[in-house]
Enzyme design. Structure first.
Site, PDB file in Angstrom:
ATOM      1  N   PRO A 140     -37.854   1.165  59.465  1.00  0.00           N
ATOM      2  CA  PRO A 140     -37.910   0.128  60.491  1.00  0.00           C
ATOM      3  C   PRO A 140     -38.747  -1.082  60.044  1.00  0.00           C
ATOM      4  CG  PRO A 140     -39.517   1.810  61.001  1.00  0.00           C
ATOM      5  CD  PRO A 140     -38.897   2.192  59.685  1.00  0.00           C
ATOM      6  N   TRP A 141     -39.031  -1.975  61.002  1.00  0.00           N
ATOM      7  CA  TRP A 141     -39.662  -3.254  60.671  1.00  0.00           C
ATOM      8  C   TRP A 141     -41.161  -3.293  60.916  1.00  0.00           C
ATOM      9  CZ3 TRP A 141     -41.717  -4.196  65.308  1.00  0.00           C
ATOM     10  CH2 TRP A 141     -41.007  -3.837  66.451  1.00  0.00           C
ATOM     11  N   GLU A 238     -38.312  10.729  61.298  1.00  0.00           N
ATOM     12  CA  GLU A 238     -39.626  10.398  61.871  1.00  0.00           C
ATOM     13  C   GLU A 238     -39.365   9.359  62.940  1.00  0.00           C
ATOM     14  OE1 GLU A 238     -42.695   9.712  58.810  1.00  0.00           O
ATOM     15  OE2 GLU A 238     -41.080  10.227  57.443  1.00  0.00           O
ATOM     16  N   CYS A 272     -45.820   3.586  65.620  1.00  0.00           N
ATOM     17  CA  CYS A 272     -45.192   4.745  66.256  1.00  0.00           C
ATOM     18  C   CYS A 272     -46.220   5.601  66.962  1.00  0.00           C
ATOM     19  CB  CYS A 272     -44.424   5.566  65.224  1.00  0.00           C
ATOM     20  SG  CYS A 272     -45.428   6.092  63.822  1.00  0.00           S
TER      21      CYS A 272
HETATM   22  P1  NAD Z   1     -34.368   1.350  64.786  1.00  0.00           P
HETATM   23  O1  NAD Z   1     -34.077   2.761  65.053  1.00  0.00           O
HETATM   24  O2  NAD Z   1     -33.708   0.295  65.584  1.00  0.00           O
HETATM   25  O3  NAD Z   1     -34.041   0.989  63.254  1.00  0.00           O
HETATM   26  C1  NAD Z   1     -34.593   1.731  62.179  1.00  0.00           C
HETATM   27  C2  NAD Z   1     -33.720   1.514  60.942  1.00  0.00           C
HETATM   28  O4  NAD Z   1     -32.431   2.083  61.176  1.00  0.00           O
HETATM   29  C3  NAD Z   1     -33.472   0.057  60.591  1.00  0.00           C
HETATM   30  O5  NAD Z   1     -33.427  -0.069  59.188  1.00  0.00           O
HETATM   31  C4  NAD Z   1     -32.095  -0.203  61.192  1.00  0.00           C
HETATM   32  O6  NAD Z   1     -31.414  -1.278  60.589  1.00  0.00           O
HETATM   33  C5  NAD Z   1     -31.410   1.119  60.891  1.00  0.00           C
HETATM   34  N1  NAD Z   1     -30.251   1.446  61.716  1.00  0.00           N
HETATM   35  C6  NAD Z   1     -29.853   0.897  62.887  1.00  0.00           C
HETATM   36  N2  NAD Z   1     -28.745   1.535  63.343  1.00  0.00           N
HETATM   37  C7  NAD Z   1     -28.441   2.500  62.453  1.00  0.00           C
HETATM   38  C8  NAD Z   1     -27.439   3.519  62.379  1.00  0.00           C
HETATM   39  N3  NAD Z   1     -26.513   3.639  63.323  1.00  0.00           N
HETATM   40  N4  NAD Z   1     -27.444   4.355  61.326  1.00  0.00           N
HETATM   41  C9  NAD Z   1     -28.400   4.259  60.359  1.00  0.00           C
HETATM   42  N5  NAD Z   1     -29.383   3.327  60.380  1.00  0.00           N
HETATM   43  C10 NAD Z   1     -29.403   2.459  61.419  1.00  0.00           C
HETATM   44  O7  NAD Z   1     -35.965   1.216  64.889  1.00  0.00           O
HETATM   45  P2  NAD Z   1     -36.844  -0.103  64.844  1.00  0.00           P
HETATM   46  O8  NAD Z   1     -36.710  -0.829  66.136  1.00  0.00           O
HETATM   47  O9  NAD Z   1     -36.576  -0.807  63.559  1.00  0.00           O
HETATM   48  O10 NAD Z   1     -38.319   0.549  64.728  1.00  0.00           O
HETATM   49  C11 NAD Z   1     -39.078   0.932  65.817  1.00  0.00           C
HETATM   50  C12 NAD Z   1     -38.988   2.428  66.053  1.00  0.00           C
HETATM   51  O11 NAD Z   1     -39.390   3.140  64.893  1.00  0.00           O
HETATM   52  C13 NAD Z   1     -39.922   2.899  67.155  1.00  0.00           C
HETATM   53  O12 NAD Z   1     -39.265   3.835  67.966  1.00  0.00           O
HETATM   54  C14 NAD Z   1     -41.054   3.565  66.397  1.00  0.00           C
HETATM   55  O13 NAD Z   1     -41.773   4.519  67.134  1.00  0.00           O
HETATM   56  C15 NAD Z   1     -40.297   4.182  65.254  1.00  0.00           C
HETATM   57  N6  NAD Z   1     -41.211   4.514  64.162  1.00  0.00           N
HETATM   58  C16 NAD Z   1     -41.492   5.833  63.914  1.00  0.00           C
HETATM   59  C17 NAD Z   1     -42.404   6.171  62.905  1.00  0.00           C
HETATM   60  C18 NAD Z   1     -42.750   7.602  62.593  1.00  0.00           C
HETATM   61  O14 NAD Z   1     -43.285   7.834  61.533  1.00  0.00           O
HETATM   62  N7  NAD Z   1     -42.488   8.546  63.468  1.00  0.00           N
HETATM   63  C19 NAD Z   1     -43.005   5.159  62.160  1.00  0.00           C
HETATM   64  C20 NAD Z   1     -42.693   3.843  62.437  1.00  0.00           C
HETATM   65  C21 NAD Z   1     -41.781   3.522  63.439  1.00  0.00           C
END
Ligand code: NAD
Length: 467
Positions: A140-141, A238, A272
């Site tokens: 993610p970002w 995760e 997260c």
């Molecule tokens: P997101 O789920 O929207 O995107 C994460 C990644 O998945 C991005 O690279 C996105 O382009 C990609 N993606 C989007 N649709 C997809 C699909 N259908 N198949 C495969 N990949 C796809 O998350 P976000 O908004 O970028 O990040 C925020 C989220 O990440 C929050 O829920 C946060 O809690 C979580 N996060 C979790 C952890 C952890 O270690 N548990 C750490 C950091 C962030």
């Protein structure tokens, strides 16, 4: 607004997509919008590169150490780029780069060697840990570099090759990081692909991929697991969190307020395992909210590149809309903004650091992951009530307990349903610890030796002692 997470990527122009500076809301660069045929070629090269990369653990360890040095040397170029596209203060970008290098060093150890299994039978059995093949790393970002390295460092150390896909909101620093790291690796061992969806979905379901290691939101995690299921590919997920901090009745509010504030607001709350709900004894609730609001009001909010900035903007417009919506709903539900509660009247995606009181427990800012600079403080009557409220969520990433009597705090901590629990602090992780959410917060284990084994498969040889 529905409860699904925003996933709109910036608009494209001619095979490239725009990258926006969240401090201005303006496009400042673009990145390649790669297509499925390019992805096939990248996965094919990752497979070819794996044939030799898998063979020599000592070569891999030496390369990871060289990569760590290269990342540190590139810090002055990486940090401002990361801040520009992600929004975080420059010092935090440098900290993220330092953590990235530290992780490469941590995993620069030869993978586990053969180990005999002694079970009393007249057969000599041995486990030999083998790499899996090309690994898809999707991140993610919020911490683009740190999370990318959390995936590629153990995967490479184990002898796999990696195809890394950053979020379309933060592709640039990851591309630079990968070029720096790739310069000390054989071709095809680590490759970045950038693009809008369905690139991630295609990568997760690609038949040439042997392990998908994903960090992101719960809904996307489910989609990734579904995609990987077609090829029965191993997944590590995760996912999001809604961490509770429980304050005990012997807590010294003034002593812990600053630590608690930053445990919730670091990286503008886009962590997260940030504190996302505070539970305080009813009689302390307003003093806790006031103490936190003092830090919220004095925090320096601004562009990450401006000296002195402590809190940058929210990363993207859709995320800002989510934070605004949850806050407006909390206020409509009878909540009170002790600080903030609104967007800042300036260009960019800025939201005033917000402490909320009197919010009903079923308001979305309590039940959902807000992932922004907003924190509700909620009262509890008995400790049982507090534990029940903390556990009353589909998430289970982290949690914390704050108080003076450490034994009592630990007894409460033991009752929290989550992967990591802290006492008197929150969200500090060692590179050597396992990191695994429970319930909807994740599948599989990352971090430490567990992260390495997550990228290996056991191969067992039974050999009789006599012919
Ligand atoms: P997101 O789920 O929207 O995107 C994460 C990644 O998945 C991005 O690279 C996105 O382009 C990609 N993606 C989007 N649709 C997809 C699909 N259908 N198949 C495969 N990949 C796809 O998350 P976000 O908004 O970028 O990040 C925020 C989220 O990440 C929050 O829920 C946060 O809690 C979580 N996060 C979790 C952890 C952890 O270690 N548990 C750490 C950091 C962030």
């Amino acid at each position: 607004m529905p409860n699904c997470r925003p996933c709109r990527a910036p608009h494209t122009r001619g095979g490239r997509f725009a990258v926006i500076d969240p401090a201005t809301g303006e496009t400042f660069d673009d990145a390649p919008d790669q297509q499925p045929d390019e992805l096939d070629a990248v996965v094919g090269r990752a497979h070819e590169a794996w044939q030799s990369w898998r063979t020599d653990p000592a070569v891999r360890a030496t390369a990871l150490l060289a990569a760590a040095d290269a990342v540190e040397a590139a810090g002055a170029g990486l940090a401002p780029l990361l801040t520009r596209e992600q929004g975080k203060p420059l010092a935090d970008s440098y900290a993220e780069i330092a953590r990235t290098a530290a992780r490469l060093r941590y995993f620069a150890e030869p993978a586990p060697g053969p180990r005999p299994i002694a079970d009393g039978r007249p057969v000599c059995s041995e486990i030999r840990w083998r790499p899996l093949g090309p690994v898809a790393a999707i991140v993610p970002w919020n911490f683009p570099l740190q999370l990318a390295s959390a995936k590629f460092a153990p995967a490479l150390a184990a002898g796999n090759t990696v195809v890394l896909k950053p979020s379309p909101f933060t592709p640039l620093a990851t591309r630079l990081l990968a070029s720096v790291v790739s310069a000390v690796l054989p071709e095809g061992v680590l490759t970045v692909v950038t693009g809008r969806e369905p690139l991630g979905a295609r990568l997760a379901s690609h038949p040439g991929i042997r392990h998908v290691t994903f960090t992101g939101s719960v809904p996307t995690g489910r989609a990734v697991a579904e995609g990987a299921a077609a090829s029965l590919t191993r997944v590590t997920l995760e996912l999001g969190g809604n961490d509770a901090a429980i304050l005990l009745d012997d807590v010294e509010v003034e002593r812990i307020a600053e630590r608690l504030f930053w445990a919730a607001f670091r990286n503008c709350g886009q962590v997260c395992m940030a504190v996302k709900r505070v539970y305080a004894p009813a009689r302390l609730c307003s003093s806790v909210a006031e103490a936190l609001a003092r830090y919220a009001k004095s925090a320096v909010v601004g562009a990450g590149l401006d000296p002195g900035t402590q809190l940058g903007p929210v990363n993207n417009a859709a995320q800002l809309a989510r934070v605004e919506h949850f806050t407006a709903q909390a206020l409509a539900d009878g909540g009170r903004a002790v600080s903030g509660g609104h967007r800042l009247d300036r260009p960019g995606y800025f939201f005033a650091p917000t402490i909320l009181a009197d919010v009903p427990s079923d308001s979305p800012v309590v039940t959902e992951e807000q992932f922004g600079p907003v924190l509700p403080v909620l009262p509890y009557g008995s400790l049982d009530e507090a534990v029940e409220a903390a556990n009353d969520t589909s998430y289970g990433l982290g949690g914390s307990v704050w108080g003076t009597d450490l034994d009592r705090a630990e007894a409460v901590a033991d009752r929290l349903e989550c992967g990591t629990v802290w006492i008197n602090h929150h969200a500090e992780l060692s590179l050597a610890q396992p990191f695994a959410g429970v319930k909807d917060s994740g599948v599989g284990v990352a971090g430490g030796p567990w992260g390495l084994y997550g990228n290996l498969r056991p191969f067992v040889v039974h050999r009789p002692q006599e012919v």
